[in-house]
Design a protein around this motif. Structure first.
Motif, PDB file in Angstrom:
ATOM      1  N   PHE A   9      43.175 -11.162  44.577  1.00  0.00           N
ATOM      2  CA  PHE A   9      42.931 -12.498  45.029  1.00  0.00           C
ATOM      3  C   PHE A   9      44.098 -13.268  45.883  1.00  0.00           C
ATOM      4  O   PHE A   9      43.846 -14.192  46.496  1.00  0.00           O
ATOM      5  CB  PHE A   9      42.647 -13.281  43.823  1.00  0.00           C
ATOM      6  CG  PHE A   9      41.207 -12.627  43.032  1.00  0.00           C
ATOM      7  CD1 PHE A   9      39.953 -12.975  43.574  1.00  0.00           C
ATOM      8  CD2 PHE A   9      41.547 -12.059  41.914  1.00  0.00           C
ATOM      9  CE1 PHE A   9      38.968 -12.482  43.085  1.00  0.00           C
ATOM     10  CE2 PHE A   9      40.493 -11.636  41.119  1.00  0.00           C
ATOM     11  CZ  PHE A   9      39.239 -11.540  41.805  1.00  0.00           C
ATOM     12  N   THR A  10      45.202 -12.871  45.470  1.00  0.00           N
ATOM     13  CA  THR A  10      46.206 -13.495  46.065  1.00  0.00           C
ATOM     14  C   THR A  10      46.306 -13.297  47.521  1.00  0.00           C
ATOM     15  O   THR A  10      46.383 -14.346  48.282  1.00  0.00           O
ATOM     16  CB  THR A  10      47.681 -12.785  45.704  1.00  0.00           C
ATOM     17  OG1 THR A  10      47.674 -12.759  44.367  1.00  0.00           O
ATOM     18  CG2 THR A  10      48.992 -13.668  46.157  1.00  0.00           C
ATOM     19  N   ILE A  91      43.803  -5.357  58.008  1.00  0.00           N
ATOM     20  CA  ILE A  91      44.885  -4.879  57.471  1.00  0.00           C
ATOM     21  C   ILE A  91      45.172  -5.459  55.928  1.00  0.00           C
ATOM     22  O   ILE A  91      45.304  -4.917  54.786  1.00  0.00           O
ATOM     23  CB  ILE A  91      46.325  -5.025  58.080  1.00  0.00           C
ATOM     24  CG1 ILE A  91      46.187  -3.827  59.231  1.00  0.00           C
ATOM     25  CG2 ILE A  91      47.568  -4.742  57.225  1.00  0.00           C
ATOM     26  CD1 ILE A  91      47.673  -3.990  60.228  1.00  0.00           C
ATOM     27  N   MET A  92      44.907  -7.006  56.035  1.00  0.00           N
ATOM     28  CA  MET A  92      45.089  -7.613  54.615  1.00  0.00           C
ATOM     29  C   MET A  92      43.922  -7.278  53.683  1.00  0.00           C
ATOM     30  O   MET A  92      44.262  -7.225  52.523  1.00  0.00           O
ATOM     31  CB  MET A  92      44.883  -9.019  54.991  1.00  0.00           C
ATOM     32  CG  MET A  92      46.312  -9.805  55.733  1.00  0.00           C
ATOM     33  SD  MET A  92      47.956  -9.247  55.178  1.00  0.00           S
ATOM     34  CE  MET A  92      48.003 -10.664  54.142  1.00  0.00           C
ATOM     35  N   GLY A  98      43.748  -2.261  48.357  1.00  0.00           N
ATOM     36  CA  GLY A  98      44.873  -1.336  47.462  1.00  0.00           C
ATOM     37  C   GLY A  98      45.044  -1.819  46.329  1.00  0.00           C
ATOM     38  O   GLY A  98      45.584  -0.967  45.366  1.00  0.00           O
ATOM     39  N   ILE A  99      45.465  -2.999  46.238  1.00  0.00           N
ATOM     40  CA  ILE A  99      45.949  -3.603  45.012  1.00  0.00           C
ATOM     41  C   ILE A  99      44.784  -3.569  43.987  1.00  0.00           C
ATOM     42  O   ILE A  99      45.079  -3.400  42.836  1.00  0.00           O
ATOM     43  CB  ILE A  99      46.250  -5.169  45.266  1.00  0.00           C
ATOM     44  CG1 ILE A  99      47.545  -5.101  46.121  1.00  0.00           C
ATOM     45  CG2 ILE A  99      46.711  -5.922  43.978  1.00  0.00           C
ATOM     46  CD1 ILE A  99      47.960  -6.525  46.732  1.00  0.00           C
ATOM     47  N   GLY A 100      43.566  -4.149  44.329  1.00  0.00           N
ATOM     48  CA  GLY A 100      42.570  -4.258  43.318  1.00  0.00           C
ATOM     49  C   GLY A 100      42.606  -5.453  42.456  1.00  0.00           C
ATOM     50  O   GLY A 100      43.461  -6.440  42.950  1.00  0.00           O
ATOM     51  N   GLY A 101      42.000  -5.274  41.256  1.00  0.00           N
ATOM     52  CA  GLY A 101      41.788  -6.805  40.445  1.00  0.00           C
ATOM     53  C   GLY A 101      42.963  -7.052  39.584  1.00  0.00           C
ATOM     54  O   GLY A 101      43.293  -8.096  39.124  1.00  0.00           O
ATOM     55  N   ILE A 105      53.007  -5.888  40.028  1.00  0.00           N
ATOM     56  CA  ILE A 105      54.480  -6.374  40.263  1.00  0.00           C
ATOM     57  C   ILE A 105      55.129  -5.669  41.575  1.00  0.00           C
ATOM     58  O   ILE A 105      54.779  -4.446  41.621  1.00  0.00           O
ATOM     59  CB  ILE A 105      55.603  -5.967  39.181  1.00  0.00           C
ATOM     60  CG1 ILE A 105      54.841  -7.017  38.024  1.00  0.00           C
ATOM     61  CG2 ILE A 105      56.932  -6.439  39.773  1.00  0.00           C
ATOM     62  CD1 ILE A 105      55.819  -6.574  36.764  1.00  0.00           C
ATOM     63  N   VAL A 106      55.291  -6.371  42.503  1.00  0.00           N
ATOM     64  CA  VAL A 106      55.486  -5.823  43.918  1.00  0.00           C
ATOM     65  C   VAL A 106      57.153  -6.416  44.379  1.00  0.00           C
ATOM     66  O   VAL A 106      57.623  -7.408  43.861  1.00  0.00           O
ATOM     67  CB  VAL A 106      54.705  -6.208  44.973  1.00  0.00           C
ATOM     68  CG1 VAL A 106      53.417  -5.294  44.866  1.00  0.00           C
ATOM     69  CG2 VAL A 106      54.450  -7.549  45.001  1.00  0.00           C
TER      70      VAL A 106
END
Ligand SMILES: [Ca+2]
Ligand SMILES: [Ca+2]
Length: 128
Positions: A9-10, A91-92, A98-101, A105-106
């Motif tokens: 969502f971010t 891309i976004m 790729g991140i999913g729900g 931590i990145v």
């Protein structure tokens, strides 16, 4: 370098915030357009864009050809700002998928795609 917790969502909220995303795309375009002619050539995409992508050093070979094949709508061999925006949007969305729900931590580098999205989220007051 900073650390943040993000989820898909971010990223999608950032893409959906038209004004913010537009200026983000513009900023990137200016960074990649080395000779400032308002178009991103094959060389510029290979040289600069590859550097900024989340793949890091694993930039796929012939990436710029694939990009041009798909996003160069008028076929002039370069990306104009509109074509570049479709590329960035895609891309976004790929990053979001790729991140999913679930939050992850990145580590955020200075030019990280996610950094802008995270800053955007922090700057947006909670809607509830
Ligand atoms: Ca150029
Ligand atoms: Ca074009």
């Amino acid at each position: 370098m900073s650390i943040a917790v993000v989820n898909s969502f971010t990223v999608t909220e950032f893409v959906n915030d038209k004004a913010k995303f537009d200026s983000f795309v513009k900023e990137w375009f200016a960074m990649i357009d080395e000779n400032g002619d308002g178009k991103l050539s094959c060389d510029e995409i290979r040289g600069r864009f590859g550097m900024l992508l989340p793949f890091g050093s694993e930039t796929p070979p012939q990436m710029e050809e694939e990009i041009l094949k798909r996003f160069d709508e008028d076929g002039n061999g370069a990306l104009d700002p509109t074509e570049f925006k479709s590329l960035m949007t895609e891309i976004m969305h790929a990053v979001a998928r790729g991140i999913g729900g679930s939050p992850i931590i990145v580590a955020l580098g200075k030019n990280s795609l996610l950094l802008k999205a995270v800053q955007h989220e922090l700057a947006t007051p909670p809607s509830s």
